[in-house]
Structures are given as structure tokens and as C-alpha cells.
Design a protein around this motif. Structure first.
Motif, PDB file in Angstrom:
ATOM      1  N   PRO A 106     -39.170 -17.026  18.374  1.00  0.00           N
ATOM      2  CA  PRO A 106     -39.521 -15.642  18.624  1.00  0.00           C
ATOM      3  C   PRO A 106     -39.555 -14.870  17.345  1.00  0.00           C
ATOM      4  O   PRO A 106     -38.731 -15.122  16.336  1.00  0.00           O
ATOM      5  CB  PRO A 106     -38.572 -15.085  19.239  1.00  0.00           C
ATOM      6  N   GLY A 107     -40.588 -13.890  16.890  1.00  0.00           N
ATOM      7  CA  GLY A 107     -40.352 -13.140  15.965  1.00  0.00           C
ATOM      8  C   GLY A 107     -39.311 -12.220  15.450  1.00  0.00           C
ATOM      9  O   GLY A 107     -38.797 -12.328  14.212  1.00  0.00           O
ATOM     10  N   TRP A 108     -38.528 -11.782  16.585  1.00  0.00           N
ATOM     11  CA  TRP A 108     -37.454 -11.234  16.601  1.00  0.00           C
ATOM     12  C   TRP A 108     -36.365 -12.002  15.967  1.00  0.00           C
ATOM     13  O   TRP A 108     -35.491 -11.573  15.133  1.00  0.00           O
ATOM     14  CB  TRP A 108     -36.948 -10.408  17.919  1.00  0.00           C
ATOM     15  N   LEU A 109     -36.044 -13.239  16.181  1.00  0.00           N
ATOM     16  CA  LEU A 109     -35.225 -14.074  15.908  1.00  0.00           C
ATOM     17  C   LEU A 109     -35.408 -14.587  14.338  1.00  0.00           C
ATOM     18  O   LEU A 109     -34.243 -14.414  13.602  1.00  0.00           O
ATOM     19  CB  LEU A 109     -35.137 -15.383  16.673  1.00  0.00           C
ATOM     20  N   LEU A 110     -36.648 -14.817  14.019  1.00  0.00           N
ATOM     21  CA  LEU A 110     -37.051 -14.937  12.646  1.00  0.00           C
ATOM     22  C   LEU A 110     -36.547 -13.578  11.886  1.00  0.00           C
ATOM     23  O   LEU A 110     -35.699 -13.915  10.454  1.00  0.00           O
ATOM     24  CB  LEU A 110     -38.318 -15.219  12.392  1.00  0.00           C
ATOM     25  N   ARG A 111     -36.927 -12.392  12.135  1.00  0.00           N
ATOM     26  CA  ARG A 111     -36.743 -11.205  11.381  1.00  0.00           C
ATOM     27  C   ARG A 111     -35.272 -10.978  11.273  1.00  0.00           C
ATOM     28  O   ARG A 111     -34.713 -10.535  10.318  1.00  0.00           O
ATOM     29  CB  ARG A 111     -37.298  -9.920  12.043  1.00  0.00           C
ATOM     30  N   THR A 112     -34.427 -11.179  12.467  1.00  0.00           N
ATOM     31  CA  THR A 112     -33.026 -10.962  12.343  1.00  0.00           C
ATOM     32  C   THR A 112     -32.304 -12.025  11.243  1.00  0.00           C
ATOM     33  O   THR A 112     -31.427 -11.662  10.466  1.00  0.00           O
ATOM     34  CB  THR A 112     -32.285 -11.312  13.714  1.00  0.00           C
ATOM     35  N   ALA A 113     -32.973 -13.286  11.371  1.00  0.00           N
ATOM     36  CA  ALA A 113     -32.457 -14.259  10.353  1.00  0.00           C
ATOM     37  C   ALA A 113     -32.817 -14.052   8.937  1.00  0.00           C
ATOM     38  O   ALA A 113     -31.926 -14.422   8.153  1.00  0.00           O
ATOM     39  CB  ALA A 113     -33.045 -15.755  10.698  1.00  0.00           C
ATOM     40  N   GLY A 114     -33.689 -13.419   8.770  1.00  0.00           N
ATOM     41  CA  GLY A 114     -34.089 -12.585   7.564  1.00  0.00           C
ATOM     42  C   GLY A 114     -33.058 -11.666   6.764  1.00  0.00           C
ATOM     43  O   GLY A 114     -33.195 -11.548   5.631  1.00  0.00           O
ATOM     44  N   ALA A 115     -32.227 -11.263   7.700  1.00  0.00           N
ATOM     45  CA  ALA A 115     -31.277 -10.466   7.049  1.00  0.00           C
ATOM     46  C   ALA A 115     -30.058 -11.296   6.259  1.00  0.00           C
ATOM     47  O   ALA A 115     -29.277 -10.788   5.445  1.00  0.00           O
ATOM     48  CB  ALA A 115     -30.531  -9.634   8.290  1.00  0.00           C
ATOM     49  N   PHE A 116     -29.999 -12.221   6.718  1.00  0.00           N
ATOM     50  CA  PHE A 116     -29.015 -13.268   6.061  1.00  0.00           C
ATOM     51  C   PHE A 116     -29.587 -14.554   5.005  1.00  0.00           C
ATOM     52  O   PHE A 116     -28.902 -15.347   4.466  1.00  0.00           O
ATOM     53  CB  PHE A 116     -28.268 -14.090   7.306  1.00  0.00           C
ATOM     54  N   SER A 117     -31.129 -14.733   5.396  1.00  0.00           N
ATOM     55  CA  SER A 117     -31.459 -15.893   4.631  1.00  0.00           C
ATOM     56  C   SER A 117     -32.822 -15.324   4.159  1.00  0.00           C
ATOM     57  O   SER A 117     -33.633 -14.812   4.764  1.00  0.00           O
ATOM     58  CB  SER A 117     -32.041 -16.924   5.758  1.00  0.00           C
ATOM     59  N   GLY A 118     -32.864 -15.702   2.881  1.00  0.00           N
ATOM     60  CA  GLY A 118     -33.911 -15.391   1.971  1.00  0.00           C
ATOM     61  C   GLY A 118     -35.190 -16.207   2.252  1.00  0.00           C
ATOM     62  O   GLY A 118     -36.537 -15.710   2.472  1.00  0.00           O
ATOM     63  N   ASP A 119     -35.022 -17.707   2.631  1.00  0.00           N
ATOM     64  CA  ASP A 119     -36.398 -18.255   3.106  1.00  0.00           C
ATOM     65  C   ASP A 119     -36.715 -17.633   4.563  1.00  0.00           C
ATOM     66  O   ASP A 119     -38.047 -17.557   4.674  1.00  0.00           O
ATOM     67  CB  ASP A 119     -35.877 -19.799   3.268  1.00  0.00           C
ATOM     68  N   ALA A 120     -35.749 -17.416   5.584  1.00  0.00           N
ATOM     69  CA  ALA A 120     -36.264 -16.801   6.603  1.00  0.00           C
ATOM     70  C   ALA A 120     -37.026 -15.337   6.500  1.00  0.00           C
ATOM     71  O   ALA A 120     -38.031 -15.058   6.894  1.00  0.00           O
ATOM     72  CB  ALA A 120     -35.168 -16.549   7.741  1.00  0.00           C
ATOM     73  N   ARG A 121     -36.501 -14.689   5.413  1.00  0.00           N
ATOM     74  CA  ARG A 121     -37.279 -13.397   5.296  1.00  0.00           C
ATOM     75  C   ARG A 121     -38.646 -13.471   4.802  1.00  0.00           C
ATOM     76  O   ARG A 121     -39.475 -12.620   5.213  1.00  0.00           O
ATOM     77  CB  ARG A 121     -36.209 -12.585   4.240  1.00  0.00           C
ATOM     78  N   GLU A 122     -38.727 -14.589   3.846  1.00  0.00           N
ATOM     79  CA  GLU A 122     -40.077 -14.938   3.279  1.00  0.00           C
ATOM     80  C   GLU A 122     -41.108 -15.109   4.248  1.00  0.00           C
ATOM     81  O   GLU A 122     -42.461 -14.796   4.306  1.00  0.00           O
ATOM     82  CB  GLU A 122     -39.950 -15.693   2.398  1.00  0.00           C
ATOM     83  N   LEU A 123     -40.505 -15.962   5.286  1.00  0.00           N
ATOM     84  CA  LEU A 123     -41.350 -16.658   6.456  1.00  0.00           C
ATOM     85  C   LEU A 123     -41.788 -15.249   7.267  1.00  0.00           C
ATOM     86  O   LEU A 123     -42.917 -15.089   7.840  1.00  0.00           O
ATOM     87  CB  LEU A 123     -40.899 -17.573   7.176  1.00  0.00           C
ATOM     88  N   ALA A 124     -40.631 -14.455   7.620  1.00  0.00           N
ATOM     89  CA  ALA A 124     -41.206 -13.590   8.627  1.00  0.00           C
ATOM     90  C   ALA A 124     -41.843 -12.397   8.064  1.00  0.00           C
ATOM     91  O   ALA A 124     -42.587 -11.656   8.859  1.00  0.00           O
ATOM     92  CB  ALA A 124     -39.763 -12.709   8.883  1.00  0.00           C
ATOM     93  N   GLU A 125     -42.210 -12.319   6.699  1.00  0.00           N
ATOM     94  CA  GLU A 125     -43.077 -11.549   6.117  1.00  0.00           C
ATOM     95  C   GLU A 125     -44.630 -11.673   6.533  1.00  0.00           C
ATOM     96  O   GLU A 125     -45.603 -11.029   6.695  1.00  0.00           O
ATOM     97  CB  GLU A 125     -43.237 -11.411   4.643  1.00  0.00           C
ATOM     98  N   MET A 126     -44.711 -13.031   6.875  1.00  0.00           N
ATOM     99  CA  MET A 126     -45.920 -13.451   7.477  1.00  0.00           C
ATOM    100  C   MET A 126     -46.262 -13.673   9.067  1.00  0.00           C
ATOM    101  O   MET A 126     -47.328 -14.035   9.406  1.00  0.00           O
ATOM    102  CB  MET A 126     -46.496 -14.998   6.857  1.00  0.00           C
ATOM    103  N   LEU A 127     -45.397 -13.142   9.633  1.00  0.00           N
ATOM    104  CA  LEU A 127     -45.208 -13.208  11.162  1.00  0.00           C
ATOM    105  C   LEU A 127     -46.382 -12.330  11.760  1.00  0.00           C
ATOM    106  O   LEU A 127     -47.020 -12.760  12.784  1.00  0.00           O
ATOM    107  CB  LEU A 127     -44.074 -12.485  11.757  1.00  0.00           C
TER     108      LEU A 127
END
Length: 317
Positions: free
Chosen positions: A256-277
Motif C-alpha cells: 500500500p502507498g500509505w505504508l510506503l509513505r509512512t516508511a519514508g519517514a524513517f527510510s531514505g530509500d523508501a522516501r525516494e520510492l514513495a516519491e514515484m507512487l
């Protein structure tokens, strides 16, 4: 690949980078009978009698002048050392300017593979004349790179592709995240949605378009789209790989997008991936009809492309 006798036979082609795009461009050029010089930091590249592999840094302007001497076309296919905006900003603009300067001195056109990141109205079907003014993060960097190419005195061509798949494509949504799972019969997890149509470009089709554009001066100083087949869902693409492999279509779940966006608060890699959701939560479709007509190319049918992709992955194991 068959040689088209109407294409200009170039004396020397230089390819920077030997990732899936650079490697495929070099292979296709050599198969056409062209002399190819591949530049990578490690000196890697295809093994072919017409391919010269040179250890060189594409950002080293002093070395580039020598290795590009005599070239009539340069294919700049390097990518950032990490999938992060900070790495792209630190590495890509400088390397492009060095390549443009050296190619300009050699009188060579520079051909760039490009992404859809800069398109500022992605909710509409993206065509060659769609606005490319996205700002911020990785999207803004791609916009800036395109602008710098347009301002350069060196002739350029940018060939836009959607998400890659095909032989040698590993770090991609339709690469190591998908194909090995399909072949192993494992459950597949994709980001965004299993139901939204999404464009995927077969890397050999991108390479063919880059080569065709390089040999056609009327195509220079423009942005073209690589031949790309009809958009499919991620579930449909996985099923195409399964059909090609002769295995059962995988079970496909969604991260889920919400999970990836939440992970982005703690992980730079997740944040970069969430940018492309945004590319995966809604239809994300490019149209290449105008470029196909101008360049005289067609996308490889999905079953054929999927079969070649599966064959390459099986060969790796």
C-alpha cells in the motif's frame, strides 16, 4: 537485428555506461557493423570484435576529449550511483556537461535515454508535445537536465522510455522485483495497484530508437518517445512473463502507498520510492505513435519481449 541500408553508417559510436541501456545500444550497433567504443569506470561492456571497452569516467572532461575523438554519435547512458535525488544532483548534471562539451568538440550528436519523470501532467496520456516542467526531487532534476540539453550548442536527442523491462534489466519494477518471483512461483508484491494501466518499455526498443535518431539529423534537438506497446497492469505484465515461461500466473499482492509513505519517514530509500507512487496509483500512460511514425519503428509485441526477458533471466541461473 537487420541492418537498414537507408541508415547512415557512422564511423565511430561512443557509448557511456554499460547498464542495460548502454549495453544493448552497444550490442545493436556492433550487430549493424558499426565500430563502438564503450566507456565505463570498470572497463566493462559487451564482448564483440567491433566493441572497444575503455576504462574512463564520463565526468572526467580531460579524458573524454581523447576517447571521443573521431566520434559522430555519443550515447550517454550512465545513471546515478544511487536512486536518490541528492546523488542525481551531485553526479548527473556535471557528467552531462562534460559529455556535451567533449562531443561538441568532436562534432558528434549526443543521444540520451530519458524517463517520464519530468512530465508535469502525468494524469493525461503523455505525448511528445506534453509539458515537461515537473519540479522538486528526482522529477525536477530530470527537468533541469532536459533544459540544459536544449540550451547546449551541441546537437542532442532525448529518447523517453517508460519503466524498463527486458534482458539485463535488474533494478526495475519489472526486473528483479518481478521476474524471478514469477519463475519461482512465489507471490509477487507490487507498489500502488494491480489494476491501473501502466506503460512499460522494452529496452531493445529504446536502444533501436536511440540509434535510429542518431543517424537522422532531422530528428536531432528534439524529444522522442521510444516505441512502447499498449499500457498494461502490473498483474498483466507478470502474467505475460508467466505465459512466456510456461508457469502458472503468480498471486499478486500490493504494497500500500500509505505504508510506503509512512516508511519514508524513517527510510531514505523508501522516501525516494514513495516519491514515484503517483505513477502506480493512477493510470500512467505514454503514447509513442508520433515517434514510431517519424523513426519508422514499432514496439516489440509483448509476448515476444516477455519470452526474451524470461530467457535471459533463466540463463542467469
Amino acid at each position: 537485428m537487420n541492418h537498414n541500408p537507408e541508415e547512415t553508417v557512422l564511423e565511430l559510436h561512443v557509448v557511456t555506461g554499460a547498464g542495460p541501456v548502454g549495453w544493448t545500444v552497444a550490442e545493436q550497433l556492433a550487430e549493424r557493423g558499426h565500430r563502438v567504443r564503450v566507456l565505463t569506470r570498470s572497463g566493462s561492456g559487451p564482448e564483440h570484435a567491433l566493441v572497444e571497452r575503455v576504462a574512463a569516467d564520463a565526468g572526467n572532461s580531460a579524458k573524454l576529449g581523447h576517447v571521443m575523438s573521431g566520434a559522430t554519435a555519443v550515447y550517454h547512458c550512465i545513471h546515478g550511483s544511487a536512486y536518490r535525488a541528492s546523488a542525481w544532483q551531485a553526479e548527473l548534471p556535471g557528467a552531462e556537461q562534460a559529455v556535451l562539451a567533449a562531443a561538441g568538440e568532436a562534432g558528434a550528436v549526443v543521444v540520451f535515454p530519458e524517463s517520464l519523470y519530468s512530465y508535469s501532467e502525468p494524469d493525461s496520456v503523455m505525448t511528445e508535445d506534453a509539458p515537461r516542467a515537473a519540479r522538486g526531487g528526482k522529477r525536477g532534476i530530470r527537468t533541469e537536465l532536459l533544459s540544459a540539453r536544449a540550451e547546449s550548442e551541441t546537437d542532442t536527442v532525448s529518447v523517453v522510455a517508460a519503466d524498463f523491462f527486458g534482458p539485463r534489466v535488474r533494478t526495475a519494477h519489472a526486473g528483479e522485483r518481478m521476474v524471478p518471483a514469477v519463475l519461482a512461483g512465489r507471490k509477487l508484491s507490487v507498489i500502488g495497484s494491480t489494476k491501473q494501466p501502466h506503460s512499460f518499455t522494452y529496452v531493445p526498443d529504446l536502444a533501436a530508437a536511440m540509434i535510429r535518431a542518431a543517424g537522422n539529423p532531422s530528428a536531432w534537438n528534439k524529444v522522442w518517445h521510444a516505441p512502447t506497446g499498449p499500457a498494461v497492469t502490473q498483474r498483466d505484465l507478470a502474467a505475460a512473463f508467466a505465459d512466456a515461461a510456461g508457469v502458472k500466473a503468480p498471486s499478486v499482492g500490493v504494497l500500500p502507498g500509505w505504508l510506503l509513505r509512512t516508511a519514508g519517514a524513517f527510510s531514505g530509500d523508501a522516501r525516494e520510492l514513495a516519491e514515484m507512487l503517483y505513477q502506480f496509483e493512477k493510470p500512467f500512460i505514454m503514447d509513442s505513435a508520433a515517434s514510431e511514425a517519424a523513426l519508422g519503428l514499432q514496439p516489440t509485441p509483448l509476448p515476444v519481449a516477455a519470452a526474451a526477458t524470461v530467457a535471459w533471466w533463466r540463463a542467469q541461473s
